[in-house]
Enzyme design. Sequence first.
Site, PDB file in Angstrom:
ATOM      1  N   SER A 247       5.078  24.888 -37.776  1.00 14.76           N
ATOM      2  CA  SER A 247       3.644  25.274 -37.050  1.00 14.76           C
ATOM      3  C   SER A 247       3.670  24.178 -35.877  1.00 14.76           C
ATOM      4  O   SER A 247       3.909  23.031 -36.037  1.00 14.76           O
ATOM      5  CB  SER A 247       2.391  25.067 -37.817  1.00 14.76           C
ATOM      6  OG  SER A 247       2.326  24.102 -38.452  1.00 14.76           O
ATOM      7  N   LYS A 253       2.197  17.257 -26.818  1.00 14.23           N
ATOM      8  CA  LYS A 253       1.768  16.324 -27.614  1.00 14.23           C
ATOM      9  C   LYS A 253       2.739  16.074 -28.851  1.00 14.23           C
ATOM     10  O   LYS A 253       2.770  15.281 -29.695  1.00 14.23           O
ATOM     11  CB  LYS A 253       0.289  16.299 -28.356  1.00 14.23           C
ATOM     12  CG  LYS A 253      -0.760  16.036 -27.101  1.00 14.23           C
ATOM     13  CD  LYS A 253      -2.277  16.351 -27.802  1.00 14.23           C
ATOM     14  CE  LYS A 253      -3.433  15.816 -26.760  1.00 14.23           C
ATOM     15  NZ  LYS A 253      -4.682  16.115 -27.396  1.00 14.23           N
ATOM     16  N   GLU A 254       3.273  17.479 -29.042  1.00 17.06           N
ATOM     17  CA  GLU A 254       4.419  17.604 -29.929  1.00 17.06           C
ATOM     18  C   GLU A 254       5.572  18.042 -29.563  1.00 17.06           C
ATOM     19  O   GLU A 254       5.803  19.104 -29.193  1.00 17.06           O
ATOM     20  CB  GLU A 254       3.933  18.702 -31.200  1.00 17.06           C
ATOM     21  CG  GLU A 254       2.468  18.419 -31.664  1.00 17.06           C
ATOM     22  CD  GLU A 254       2.267  19.618 -32.536  1.00 17.06           C
ATOM     23  OE1 GLU A 254       1.170  19.379 -33.453  1.00 17.06           O
ATOM     24  OE2 GLU A 254       2.195  20.716 -32.020  1.00 17.06           O
ATOM     25  N   ASP A 283       1.156  28.188 -31.520  1.00 15.46           N
ATOM     26  CA  ASP A 283      -0.384  28.473 -31.394  1.00 15.46           C
ATOM     27  C   ASP A 283      -0.753  28.257 -29.871  1.00 15.46           C
ATOM     28  O   ASP A 283      -2.068  28.784 -29.918  1.00 15.46           O
ATOM     29  CB  ASP A 283      -1.206  27.865 -32.467  1.00 15.46           C
ATOM     30  CG  ASP A 283      -2.248  29.004 -32.974  1.00 15.46           C
ATOM     31  OD1 ASP A 283      -1.856  30.228 -33.136  1.00 15.46           O
ATOM     32  OD2 ASP A 283      -3.407  28.213 -33.619  1.00 15.46           O
ATOM     33  N   LYS A 424      -7.786  28.164 -36.137  1.00 14.91           N
ATOM     34  CA  LYS A 424      -6.993  26.858 -35.845  1.00 14.91           C
ATOM     35  C   LYS A 424      -5.638  26.985 -37.074  1.00 14.91           C
ATOM     36  O   LYS A 424      -4.941  28.137 -36.904  1.00 14.91           O
ATOM     37  CB  LYS A 424      -7.676  25.809 -36.211  1.00 14.91           C
ATOM     38  CG  LYS A 424      -8.775  25.307 -35.269  1.00 14.91           C
ATOM     39  CD  LYS A 424      -9.554  24.132 -35.630  1.00 14.91           C
ATOM     40  CE  LYS A 424     -10.862  24.054 -34.689  1.00 14.91           C
ATOM     41  NZ  LYS A 424     -11.487  22.633 -34.946  1.00 14.91           N
ATOM     42  N   LYS A 425      -5.093  26.059 -37.498  1.00 21.17           N
ATOM     43  CA  LYS A 425      -4.061  25.973 -38.281  1.00 21.17           C
ATOM     44  C   LYS A 425      -4.021  27.009 -39.429  1.00 21.17           C
ATOM     45  O   LYS A 425      -2.952  27.665 -39.668  1.00 21.17           O
ATOM     46  CB  LYS A 425      -3.484  24.616 -38.659  1.00 21.17           C
ATOM     47  CG  LYS A 425      -2.263  24.723 -39.424  1.00 21.17           C
ATOM     48  CD  LYS A 425      -2.090  23.400 -39.755  1.00 21.17           C
ATOM     49  CE  LYS A 425      -0.554  23.160 -40.644  1.00 21.17           C
ATOM     50  NZ  LYS A 425      -0.212  21.830 -41.220  1.00 21.17           N
ATOM     51  N   ASP A 449       5.282  20.818 -41.106  1.00 28.52           N
ATOM     52  CA  ASP A 449       4.877  20.463 -39.952  1.00 28.52           C
ATOM     53  C   ASP A 449       6.115  20.301 -38.687  1.00 28.52           C
ATOM     54  O   ASP A 449       7.042  20.135 -39.222  1.00 28.52           O
ATOM     55  CB  ASP A 449       3.762  19.199 -39.666  1.00 28.52           C
ATOM     56  CG  ASP A 449       2.380  19.284 -40.433  1.00 28.52           C
ATOM     57  OD1 ASP A 449       2.147  20.405 -40.637  1.00 28.52           O
ATOM     58  OD2 ASP A 449       1.942  18.449 -40.812  1.00 28.52           O
ATOM     59  N   ASP A 675      -5.967  22.692 -46.600  1.00 26.45           N
ATOM     60  CA  ASP A 675      -4.827  22.390 -47.502  1.00 26.45           C
ATOM     61  C   ASP A 675      -5.587  22.144 -48.836  1.00 26.45           C
ATOM     62  O   ASP A 675      -5.297  22.662 -49.883  1.00 26.45           O
ATOM     63  CB  ASP A 675      -3.807  21.386 -47.631  1.00 26.45           C
ATOM     64  CG  ASP A 675      -4.419  19.986 -46.561  1.00 26.45           C
ATOM     65  OD1 ASP A 675      -5.813  19.960 -46.552  1.00 26.45           O
ATOM     66  OD2 ASP A 675      -3.898  18.972 -46.355  1.00 26.45           O
TER      67      ASP A 675
END
Length: 976
Positions: A247, A253-254, A283, A424-425, A449, A675
Amino acid sequence: MLQGHMSYGRANDHDMPHRMQTVPPSVPLLTNGSEDSLDPPGIPPEQHALVIPPGMGGGGKRIHPLPYLESNFSVDPRPMDPSKDLAAYGFGSVTWKERMENWKSRQEKLQMVRSDGHQALAEGKGGDDGNDYGDSDLPMMDEARQPLSRKIPIASARINPYRMIIVIRLAVLALFLRYRVLNPVPDAFGLWLVSIICEIWFALSWILDQFPKWLPITRETYLDRLSLRYEKEGQPSGLAAVDIFVSTVDPMKEPPLVTANTVLSILAADYPVDKVTCYVSDDGAAMLTFEALSETSEFARSWVPFCKKFSVEPRAPEFYFAQKIDYLKDKVHPSFVRERRAMKREYEEYKVRMNALVAKAIKVPEDGWTMQDGTPWPGNNVRDHPGMIQVFLGQTGGHDTDGNPLPRLVYVSREKRPGFNHHKKAGAMNALIRVSAVLSNAPYMLNLDCDHYINNSKALREAMCFMMDPLLGKRVCYVQFPQRFDGIDKHDRYANNNTVFFDINLKGLDGIQGPVYVGTGCVFRRQALYAYDAPKKEKTDDRTCNCCSSWCCGKRKKAKKTKVIKPKTEKKRRWFKKKTEPMTPVFKSLDEIEEGIEGIESEKTSLMSKKNFEKKFGQSPVFVASTFLENGGVPENASPASLLKEAIHVISCGYEDKTDWGKEVGWIYGSVTEDILTGFKMHVRGWRSIYCMPKRPAFKGSAPINLSDRLNQVLRWALGSVEIFFSRHCPIWYGYGGGLKWLERLAYINTIVYPFTSIPLLAYCTLPAICLLTGKFIVPTISSFASLWFIALFLSIFATGILEMRWSGVGIDDWWRNEQFWVIGGVSAHFFALFQGLLKVLAGIDTSFTVTSKMTDDQDEFGELYAFKWTTLLIPPTTLLVINMVGIVAGISDAINNGYQSWGPLFGKLFFSIWVIMHLYPFLKGLMGRQNRTPTIVVVWSILLASIFSLLWVRVNPFLPKADGPNLEICGLQCD
């Protein structure tokens, strides 16, 4: 202008710019599920269709061990004539005697195997190697029948003293609290009352944290037995298929290179290529991520065969080439050196292309991104775009440079529309569950991740040792691996490694019902995510019955029959493992799937009608049909175009409306820490989880190591816990009567109440400074007998920590860093999380969180460690530091002025203030930074608050006795 190679609703090879034009034709990218997007002009259907091999994703058949040979029966021997028999076979008396002894020896060993085999299976002990059995096939057969893993309890010499000191500490704590409650301090009653409340809360939180660690265990896996059982020579692999989810949200930022390394490590994993499918969830619908995956799929064609040829570790190129290898010392083969250098050059070229894509994406055009054919990129509007799916590597065209097939790589971006809550996630992960169920439907799923790469290429095999174990696997919902990180400074200033949590707490939970789900590095059973209950344990009757009485045997059979046909209500639907092979629906087309649902004869379909299935899983007959296949796989004759159309349908933003998605099925909504909720719901249904810690860490990732990002990360975790506390899924009152064990419940309660500890912790860290400023002392002096309770309590705390480190192997540095950051995070991030959570619940004010940055502009190895970013989280701990330092100065000054007799009580007061400063010392270093400079606003706010508080306290001082009137004393003089 950054350009892509897709048109709206389709993507083909002719649209690819740069080097990405070499990507072979693959499945078209669908955006809105229209029929026009299934057949791009100019490309034959056989080139752009997704060809899924028959039975893809199906788990291998279980290999049942052969029954052990019975050797205890007796046969009447016939009379032997030595003169005839021995002479006929040509054996002398000596030879015959040796042969008989060898035969008896083999029979005795077989008898030992028969009598001890089941006990070894039950206890998880490995059997003998079998080299002396005389039959070359017997050792292999016996090894394949052995368990795939075993449980190794902690040695009694280490765990029993630990348990004893826990009991002793509990008794000391009870006596300490009894003394504190029964002995108030009259001249400082308010301070005493606050300290008592804080100490009682600390005692309760310690119980919640300590007792779930009562039964710690470790586990050991046997990869060779897994291969013997499921990978027969000359036969297709029987290992189960795995869908891997990655994801990502924001490529700025990633960084795409980080995500690409994760994907490359997945594609190069040591697992059958036809059993692995990698799904990347974008996403943010970023064109940069899409093109980065296109480049990655090209580089994978040369990287994957290199990894498998030389068995390199790790298989993420960035981290592999960062290793320093001494070719002369290790005597590396020259051919490997040549190929490694060539591969490194190719990787550097690949990085140049990736960096060029990032450089182009920094400046977004006013009209948005456009593709080479002039059509706009469908994801220009992040909040309003259609669903997109692209298969980069598949059955057609997915081959490496040696001609071998590669695992499938699928890009997924779910639909986003205004007015919908996308969760969201958690919502993105649920979309991946549905897409993967339609396209590959592997029985197991691994989620990672984007910055967590596979560090151990055999990690999937490690998980399968638990999931596919005939004795253990059926009740396992997920296998959790510990998180390990790269780039952490040597001293781990802010406890980023979380060593105490991963090496102590989760080991303890593994001995109860299993570790909690920590968000990444976890292999799931797909059926468990579908909200099915765990299969019940079959109770075996150990009694033997040699009689022929119909009453005895008939009664048992009748009771067993009654247990099987016991009716089930709709609210308590149970899923049981069928003892016979279930009837698997095979559909020739998409239309037949809907008709075939009603004709499936299985226990699950008998419990719920087709309408109930749609209410639970949504209106997708393809997806509903996939839920019946416990061993995975997709319909053999299903049309690829129909499957792609259905995959687009299941990621539409309105698909989850009026269904159980996010409530009972998949990742659970309602908290930013989805989680914890997801794992908790599984444990309530009776499932157990497994904690796997291979010697070589399975996964590694990156962590924010500077102070501000670390505190914001902890703030998000704590906020999620507060949200769960105020939800209906709170472990304090949810799930009673289910399969959750009480020690496991204590662990879950601890995960959601720890932010509330911030209030007593903040007050308790302020008390020492107040005592020094006012001259009050709320605890006995060292010279009194009552001080022994305090000394005994501190000794028990130290003894517990030392014994905990002894059985876990955690070093004292990691343990002390964990204690320090517990205070730092408690007085800052946890306090703000509690405040924001109350605002959200009571006032409806939702707080958003930002994605943690995975990159830094500082070129130094630990440049990010010294980066300072202003955040309000820094004010409370800075204020505590200033107040306690001022209190120490005031206390010493007062002792100097009052003489020698005031130094004795002063040492007790100084002890607690120094204890607070020692815990906040890493925070103080973070404030100073590399240049020993702190932003002015932090200093001003802290000094201002500390000064106001100190002056107000001296002026008001509510704990001093108040006089009712003027103090009139007789002076002794006679006045006329």
